[in-house]
Design a protein around this motif. Sequence first.
Motif, PDB file in Angstrom:
ATOM      1  N   LEU A   1       0.834  -1.215   0.000  1.00  0.00           N
ATOM      2  CA  LEU A   1       0.000   0.000   0.000  1.00  0.00           C
ATOM      3  C   LEU A   1       0.860   1.253   0.000  1.00  0.00           C
ATOM      4  CD1 LEU A   1      -2.779  -1.258   2.387  1.00  0.00           C
ATOM      5  CD2 LEU A   1      -3.261  -0.063   0.228  1.00  0.00           C
ATOM      6  N   ARG A   2       0.413   2.245  -0.743  1.00  0.00           N
ATOM      7  CA  ARG A   2       1.087   3.549  -0.735  1.00  0.00           C
ATOM      8  C   ARG A   2       0.577   4.357   0.463  1.00  0.00           C
ATOM      9  NH1 ARG A   2       1.232   3.458  -7.020  1.00  0.00           N
ATOM     10  NH2 ARG A   2      -0.960   4.006  -7.121  1.00  0.00           N
ATOM     11  N   PRO A   3       1.301   5.427   0.830  1.00  0.00           N
ATOM     12  CA  PRO A   3       0.835   6.264   1.943  1.00  0.00           C
ATOM     13  C   PRO A   3      -0.631   6.679   1.754  1.00  0.00           C
ATOM     14  CG  PRO A   3       3.036   6.914   1.280  1.00  0.00           C
ATOM     15  CD  PRO A   3       2.584   5.888   0.278  1.00  0.00           C
ATOM     16  N   GLU A   4      -1.362   6.720   2.850  1.00  0.00           N
ATOM     17  CA  GLU A   4      -2.797   7.063   2.867  1.00  0.00           C
ATOM     18  C   GLU A   4      -3.654   5.975   2.232  1.00  0.00           C
ATOM     19  OE1 GLU A   4      -3.600   9.979   4.360  1.00  0.00           O
ATOM     20  OE2 GLU A   4      -1.543  10.712   4.468  1.00  0.00           O
ATOM     21  N   GLY A   5      -3.087   4.789   2.036  1.00  0.00           N
ATOM     22  CA  GLY A   5      -3.846   3.693   1.426  1.00  0.00           C
ATOM     23  C   GLY A   5      -4.982   3.229   2.317  1.00  0.00           C
ATOM     24  N   ARG A   6      -5.914   2.485   1.718  1.00  0.00           N
ATOM     25  CA  ARG A   6      -7.116   2.063   2.453  1.00  0.00           C
ATOM     26  C   ARG A   6      -7.354   0.563   2.270  1.00  0.00           C
ATOM     27  NH1 ARG A   6      -9.548   5.133  -1.658  1.00  0.00           N
ATOM     28  NH2 ARG A   6      -7.377   5.470  -2.174  1.00  0.00           N
ATOM     29  N   VAL A   7      -7.852  -0.064   3.320  1.00  0.00           N
ATOM     30  CA  VAL A   7      -8.182  -1.487   3.243  1.00  0.00           C
ATOM     31  C   VAL A   7      -9.620  -1.685   3.718  1.00  0.00           C
ATOM     32  CG1 VAL A   7      -7.634  -3.814   4.080  1.00  0.00           C
ATOM     33  CG2 VAL A   7      -5.789  -2.153   3.740  1.00  0.00           C
ATOM     34  N   ALA A   8     -10.390  -2.452   2.956  1.00  0.00           N
ATOM     35  CA  ALA A   8     -11.713  -2.895   3.418  1.00  0.00           C
ATOM     36  C   ALA A   8     -11.575  -4.342   3.857  1.00  0.00           C
ATOM     37  CB  ALA A   8     -12.732  -2.790   2.289  1.00  0.00           C
ATOM     38  N   MET A   9     -11.726  -4.581   5.144  1.00  0.00           N
ATOM     39  CA  MET A   9     -11.609  -5.949   5.668  1.00  0.00           C
ATOM     40  C   MET A   9     -12.981  -6.604   5.589  1.00  0.00           C
ATOM     41  SD  MET A   9      -8.677  -5.631   8.495  1.00  0.00           S
ATOM     42  CE  MET A   9      -8.282  -7.332   8.274  1.00  0.00           C
ATOM     43  N   CYS A  10     -13.175  -7.302   4.494  1.00  0.00           N
ATOM     44  CA  CYS A  10     -14.477  -7.896   4.204  1.00  0.00           C
ATOM     45  C   CYS A  10     -14.576  -9.284   4.800  1.00  0.00           C
ATOM     46  CB  CYS A  10     -14.649  -7.939   2.688  1.00  0.00           C
ATOM     47  SG  CYS A  10     -16.126  -8.785   2.162  1.00  0.00           S
ATOM     48  N   GLY A  11     -13.519 -10.075   4.635  1.00  0.00           N
ATOM     49  CA  GLY A  11     -13.533 -11.448   5.143  1.00  0.00           C
ATOM     50  C   GLY A  11     -12.115 -11.976   5.195  1.00  0.00           C
ATOM     51  N   ALA A  12     -11.963 -13.151   5.772  1.00  0.00           N
ATOM     52  CA  ALA A  12     -10.624 -13.727   5.944  1.00  0.00           C
ATOM     53  C   ALA A  12     -10.711 -15.233   5.715  1.00  0.00           C
ATOM     54  CB  ALA A  12     -10.094 -13.406   7.336  1.00  0.00           C
ATOM     55  N   ILE A  13     -11.180 -15.625   4.540  1.00  0.00           N
ATOM     56  CA  ILE A  13     -11.505 -17.041   4.314  1.00  0.00           C
ATOM     57  C   ILE A  13     -10.317 -17.964   4.542  1.00  0.00           C
ATOM     58  CG2 ILE A  13     -11.148 -16.971   1.792  1.00  0.00           C
ATOM     59  CD1 ILE A  13     -13.605 -18.937   1.691  1.00  0.00           C
ATOM     60  N   SER A  14      -9.099 -17.476   4.328  1.00  0.00           N
ATOM     61  CA  SER A  14      -7.942 -18.376   4.495  1.00  0.00           C
ATOM     62  C   SER A  14      -7.749 -18.781   5.952  1.00  0.00           C
ATOM     63  CB  SER A  14      -6.665 -17.730   3.957  1.00  0.00           C
ATOM     64  OG  SER A  14      -6.246 -16.698   4.805  1.00  0.00           O
ATOM     65  N   THR A  15      -8.431 -18.093   6.875  1.00  0.00           N
ATOM     66  CA  THR A  15      -8.265 -18.412   8.303  1.00  0.00           C
ATOM     67  C   THR A  15      -9.468 -19.166   8.878  1.00  0.00           C
ATOM     68  OG1 THR A  15      -9.282 -16.372   9.104  1.00  0.00           O
ATOM     69  CG2 THR A  15      -6.939 -16.277   8.555  1.00  0.00           C
ATOM     70  N   TYR A  16     -10.500 -19.404   8.072  1.00  0.00           N
ATOM     71  CA  TYR A  16     -11.726 -19.989   8.627  1.00  0.00           C
ATOM     72  C   TYR A  16     -11.534 -21.459   9.021  1.00  0.00           C
ATOM     73  CZ  TYR A  16     -14.227 -15.859   6.764  1.00  0.00           C
ATOM     74  OH  TYR A  16     -14.655 -14.591   6.467  1.00  0.00           O
ATOM     75  N   GLU A  17     -10.540 -22.116   8.408  1.00  0.00           N
ATOM     76  CA  GLU A  17     -10.340 -23.535   8.722  1.00  0.00           C
ATOM     77  C   GLU A  17      -8.989 -23.780   9.402  1.00  0.00           C
ATOM     78  OE1 GLU A  17     -11.676 -25.641   4.884  1.00  0.00           O
ATOM     79  OE2 GLU A  17     -13.088 -26.099   6.480  1.00  0.00           O
ATOM     80  N   THR A  18      -8.283 -22.692   9.731  1.00  0.00           N
ATOM     81  CA  THR A  18      -6.974 -22.840  10.376  1.00  0.00           C
ATOM     82  C   THR A  18      -6.864 -21.771  11.461  1.00  0.00           C
ATOM     83  OG1 THR A  18      -6.005 -21.272   8.841  1.00  0.00           O
ATOM     84  CG2 THR A  18      -5.782 -23.586   8.254  1.00  0.00           C
ATOM     85  N   SER A  19      -5.787 -21.829  12.242  1.00  0.00           N
ATOM     86  CA  SER A  19      -5.599 -20.763  13.219  1.00  0.00           C
ATOM     87  C   SER A  19      -4.993 -19.546  12.504  1.00  0.00           C
ATOM     88  CB  SER A  19      -4.686 -21.229  14.343  1.00  0.00           C
ATOM     89  OG  SER A  19      -3.479 -21.656  13.786  1.00  0.00           O
ATOM     90  N   ASN A  20      -5.122 -18.420  13.132  1.00  0.00           N
ATOM     91  CA  ASN A  20      -4.678 -17.171  12.517  1.00  0.00           C
ATOM     92  C   ASN A  20      -3.572 -16.556  13.371  1.00  0.00           C
ATOM     93  OD1 ASN A  20      -4.648 -15.029  10.811  1.00  0.00           O
ATOM     94  ND2 ASN A  20      -6.476 -14.052  11.628  1.00  0.00           N
ATOM     95  N   THR A  21      -2.568 -15.978  12.722  1.00  0.00           N
ATOM     96  CA  THR A  21      -1.547 -15.264  13.510  1.00  0.00           C
ATOM     97  C   THR A  21      -1.509 -13.813  13.042  1.00  0.00           C
ATOM     98  OG1 THR A  21       0.063 -16.023  11.908  1.00  0.00           O
ATOM     99  CG2 THR A  21      -0.027 -17.235  13.972  1.00  0.00           C
ATOM    100  N   LEU A  22      -1.147 -12.947  13.957  1.00  0.00           N
ATOM    101  CA  LEU A  22      -1.099 -11.523  13.597  1.00  0.00           C
ATOM    102  C   LEU A  22       0.100 -11.252  12.697  1.00  0.00           C
ATOM    103  CD1 LEU A  22      -1.880  -9.451  16.811  1.00  0.00           C
ATOM    104  CD2 LEU A  22      -3.149  -9.498  14.657  1.00  0.00           C
TER     105      LEU A  22
END
Length: 339
Positions: free
Chosen positions: A243-264
């Motif tokens: 991302l460039r400065p002032e970039g934006r993220v919409a956190m819609c979903g996290a399907i890759s973590t639905y069947e596994t544990s998630n790490t920060l």
Amino acid sequence: MLSRTLCLAARPSGKLATIHLELQEIPLAPLLDGDVLVKNTWLSVDPSIRLRLGESAPSGYLPPLSVGEALVGLALGTVVESRHENFRPGDLVSHMNGYRDYATVSATAGGLGGAGTLTKIDAGDWPHQWFLGPLGSSGLTAYVGLFEVMNIRPSDTVWISAAAGAVGSTATQLAVHHGCTVIASAGSRLKADHLVDALGASRSFDYHDGDMDSLLAQAAPHGIDAYFDNVGGSHFPAALNALRPEGRVAMCGAISTYETSNTLPSNLFQITAKSLSIRGFRAGSFGHLYDRMRSIVGSRLADGTMIYEESVYDGLELASTALVDLLNGRTSGKTLCRL
Ligand SMILES: NC(=O)c1ccc[n+]([C@@H]2O[C@H](COP(=O)([O-])OP(=O)(O)OC[C@H]3O[C@@H](n4cnc5c(N)ncnc54)[C@H](OP(=O)(O)O)[C@@H]3O)[C@@H](O)[C@H]2O)c1
């Protein structure tokens, strides 16, 4: 009266398989004042139900289902009997009691922040199931993520993950039509090519083809302005780097973590360093935008500047296969079960 209903048979510890789900004949709840009996015709197969099949669900989300409990999800159906003045036999309705042939639905109970409330649908000439896809929850999710959460501009380079799926394919086309440079990613070369050839993305990649930072750097050498995250996992930290400065993220979903544990991710300081805006959202909180979204998406579908694709499974007996296939990337476009 009994209704075939898909229930949780055993909790998956890892990947969901069809043996974790079973069809049972369950007595329908008696029709009380304010209730409507619906014969379901189309079921929306959505990744989020996977979050409710384990021992625990993310806090703040809907609770896990008990073993033996019926799955729930968005569905369309026809009213068979009504004890509510606003609904009549023959009405087409959407509601949350999917994964079953018949459902007793309360006209007053909400679900998914309002998105699952019993609602009459005036389908006009549209195929009914499109009201679960681009003219329904998937379309609203794509629209909200792009225009309400990230406020995309035509000059933006936007990365959309899981771009060949229901939300992603709608978001990709909406962002392309807005004038954005769209980088789209998916889980196979075939899907990635389709995103450019049929949906208009500027560039695409299969996320299996290398490490995420390199794939993204190749697709967007000058970085990205916005990221529509359907995947989480390794995709999100790669977005923070790109991302460039002032970039934006919409956190819609996290399907890759639905069947596994998630790490920060270890690079969260990028958010501070680059003044990024990261915002999660649930489309159900934006129900007031359905009419606006439907007029924009509907006119594009009508004039052919937007296409709709679906993966349809016939019969409730295939609903468990549909869900397992969806979670494993074996479907594309909107995944549905037709009853
Ligand atoms: N915030 C909201 O209100 C809201 C509403 C609806 C949906 N969502 C979220 O939006 C996302 C997309 O939902 P959808 O209904 O449109 O589903 P979908 O994209 O039609 O289906 C899910 C897709 O995710 C991809 N996938 C599966 N495992 C993956 C992994 N480990 N890494 C990367 N991709 C993976 C698969 O495609 P590939 O072949 O590309 O891997 C699969 O086709 C989900 O995260 C869902 O939970 C959020």
